[in-house]
Design an enzyme around this catalytic site. Sequence first.
Site, PDB file in Angstrom:
ATOM      1  N   PRO A  82       3.452  -6.592  17.973  1.00 18.49           N
ATOM      2  CA  PRO A  82       3.384  -7.727  17.052  1.00 18.49           C
ATOM      3  C   PRO A  82       2.019  -7.986  16.437  1.00 18.49           C
ATOM      4  O   PRO A  82       1.903  -8.789  15.514  1.00 18.49           O
ATOM      5  CB  PRO A  82       3.842  -8.913  17.899  1.00 18.49           C
ATOM      6  CG  PRO A  82       3.607  -8.493  19.311  1.00 18.49           C
ATOM      7  CD  PRO A  82       3.774  -7.001  19.335  1.00 18.49           C
ATOM      8  N   ARG A 140       7.197  14.009  19.840  1.00 20.26           N
ATOM      9  CA  ARG A 140       6.770  12.888  19.015  1.00 20.26           C
ATOM     10  C   ARG A 140       5.434  13.239  18.374  1.00 20.26           C
ATOM     11  O   ARG A 140       4.405  13.312  19.052  1.00 20.26           O
ATOM     12  CB  ARG A 140       6.651  11.614  19.855  1.00 20.26           C
ATOM     13  CG  ARG A 140       7.983  11.092  20.373  1.00 20.26           C
ATOM     14  CD  ARG A 140       8.900  10.756  19.239  1.00 20.26           C
ATOM     15  NE  ARG A 140      10.049   9.988  19.680  1.00 20.26           N
ATOM     16  CZ  ARG A 140      10.955   9.519  18.853  1.00 20.26           C
ATOM     17  NH1 ARG A 140      10.857   9.754  17.555  1.00 20.26           N
ATOM     18  NH2 ARG A 140      11.980   8.825  19.305  1.00 20.26           N
ATOM     19  N   GLU A 152      19.280  15.901  10.918  1.00 22.95           N
ATOM     20  CA  GLU A 152      18.858  17.283  10.688  1.00 22.95           C
ATOM     21  C   GLU A 152      17.391  17.540  11.026  1.00 22.95           C
ATOM     22  O   GLU A 152      17.009  18.672  11.294  1.00 22.95           O
ATOM     23  CB  GLU A 152      19.148  17.715   9.250  1.00 22.95           C
ATOM     24  CG  GLU A 152      18.355  16.974   8.199  1.00 22.95           C
ATOM     25  CD  GLU A 152      18.679  17.434   6.783  1.00 22.95           C
ATOM     26  OE1 GLU A 152      17.780  17.310   5.943  1.00 22.95           O
ATOM     27  OE2 GLU A 152      19.802  17.892   6.538  1.00 22.95           O
ATOM     28  N   GLU A 195      15.902  16.072  13.672  1.00 21.21           N
ATOM     29  CA  GLU A 195      15.763  15.553  15.032  1.00 21.21           C
ATOM     30  C   GLU A 195      16.227  16.614  16.020  1.00 21.21           C
ATOM     31  O   GLU A 195      17.343  17.104  15.940  1.00 21.21           O
ATOM     32  CB  GLU A 195      16.625  14.284  15.140  1.00 21.21           C
ATOM     33  CG  GLU A 195      16.518  13.548  16.420  1.00 21.21           C
ATOM     34  CD  GLU A 195      17.306  12.247  16.379  1.00 21.21           C
ATOM     35  OE1 GLU A 195      16.769  11.256  16.889  1.00 21.21           O
ATOM     36  OE2 GLU A 195      18.439  12.213  15.854  1.00 21.21           O
ATOM     37  N   ILE A 201       0.818  -1.207   0.000  1.00 22.81           N
ATOM     38  CA  ILE A 201       0.000   0.000   0.000  1.00 22.81           C
ATOM     39  C   ILE A 201       0.856   1.262   0.000  1.00 22.81           C
ATOM     40  O   ILE A 201       0.560   2.233  -0.686  1.00 22.81           O
ATOM     41  CB  ILE A 201      -0.929   0.029   1.242  1.00 22.81           C
ATOM     42  CG1 ILE A 201      -1.789  -1.223   1.316  1.00 22.81           C
ATOM     43  CG2 ILE A 201      -1.775   1.292   1.282  1.00 22.81           C
ATOM     44  CD1 ILE A 201      -2.765  -1.388   0.182  1.00 22.81           C
ATOM     45  N   PHE A 202       1.938   1.255   0.795  1.00 24.40           N
ATOM     46  CA  PHE A 202       2.751   2.455   0.973  1.00 24.40           C
ATOM     47  C   PHE A 202       4.176   2.047   1.315  1.00 24.40           C
ATOM     48  O   PHE A 202       4.395   1.124   2.095  1.00 24.40           O
ATOM     49  CB  PHE A 202       2.171   3.307   2.116  1.00 24.40           C
ATOM     50  CG  PHE A 202       3.049   4.455   2.538  1.00 24.40           C
ATOM     51  CD1 PHE A 202       3.080   5.624   1.798  1.00 24.40           C
ATOM     52  CD2 PHE A 202       3.855   4.360   3.658  1.00 24.40           C
ATOM     53  CE1 PHE A 202       3.894   6.689   2.174  1.00 24.40           C
ATOM     54  CE2 PHE A 202       4.668   5.413   4.053  1.00 24.40           C
ATOM     55  CZ  PHE A 202       4.683   6.578   3.302  1.00 24.40           C
ATOM     56  N   ARG A 237      -5.000  -8.893   6.961  1.00 24.75           N
ATOM     57  CA  ARG A 237      -4.063  -8.409   7.967  1.00 24.75           C
ATOM     58  C   ARG A 237      -3.367  -7.177   7.421  1.00 24.75           C
ATOM     59  O   ARG A 237      -2.800  -7.216   6.325  1.00 24.75           O
ATOM     60  CB  ARG A 237      -3.011  -9.478   8.315  1.00 24.75           C
ATOM     61  CG  ARG A 237      -3.589 -10.759   8.878  1.00 24.75           C
ATOM     62  CD  ARG A 237      -4.113 -10.533  10.287  1.00 24.75           C
ATOM     63  NE  ARG A 237      -4.585 -11.772  10.875  1.00 24.75           N
ATOM     64  CZ  ARG A 237      -5.845 -12.006  11.190  1.00 24.75           C
ATOM     65  NH1 ARG A 237      -6.770 -11.097  10.957  1.00 24.75           N
ATOM     66  NH2 ARG A 237      -6.198 -13.148  11.749  1.00 24.75           N
ATOM     67  N   GLU A 258       8.411  -4.470  13.827  1.00 26.84           N
ATOM     68  CA  GLU A 258       9.543  -3.734  14.401  1.00 26.84           C
ATOM     69  C   GLU A 258      10.146  -4.512  15.577  1.00 26.84           C
ATOM     70  O   GLU A 258       9.455  -4.845  16.530  1.00 26.84           O
ATOM     71  CB  GLU A 258       9.126  -2.347  14.881  1.00 26.84           C
ATOM     72  CG  GLU A 258      10.300  -1.594  15.495  1.00 26.84           C
ATOM     73  CD  GLU A 258       9.910  -0.266  16.118  1.00 26.84           C
ATOM     74  OE1 GLU A 258      10.784   0.616  16.181  1.00 26.84           O
ATOM     75  OE2 GLU A 258       8.757  -0.103  16.548  1.00 26.84           O
TER      76      GLU A 258
END
Length: 183
Positions: free
Chosen positions: A114, A64, A140, A142, A14-15, A37, A119
């Site tokens: 999960p 964030r 740059e 952050e 999708i992306f 899923r 990740e």
Amino acid sequence: MSRLEEKTIKTEKIFTGKVISLQVEDVELPNGKTSKREIIKHPGAVAVLAVTEDNKIVMVEQYRKALDKIIAEIPAGKLEAGEEPRVCAERELEEETGYGCAEMEWLISFYTSPGFADELVHLYIAKGLMKKENAASPDEDEFVNLMEVTLDEAISLLKEQKIHDAKTAYAIQYLQLQEALKK
């Protein structure tokens, strides 16, 4: 196939972005029915529990956007393609805090979510911290504020939800357990 496994029938990408990609998979369930899923693919990350000689936890404050707030975290970052986690941990520690270390020890690796993402975060503990003269700086895009807090202060930050991410909470609980085992 185990009685719990799901067989992938079809995958639709999708992306694809700089950090993640998203795909939707049609799967056959163990009972023969089908379902979808939505899966986020991530290259993995590291997190560093760095404690100074005077027992202060080195952390950063960072905004964030996904949470729309500033939180306090242990240094962390995404693995680059082909990068060894320990090397990434050393890089992230230096970039975000200006510290280097004499030793970088792996503690544990864990999946963050999960149910929908792959990740995997590798948690390290940095020992023998030293401020670096010409330390690498953050990316740059952050912006971080360096913090050094005691374990008790970190626990207070957890209660106040100023520490609000799993990797940092996990690291603090690790330190709490180590303290409890000393008694």
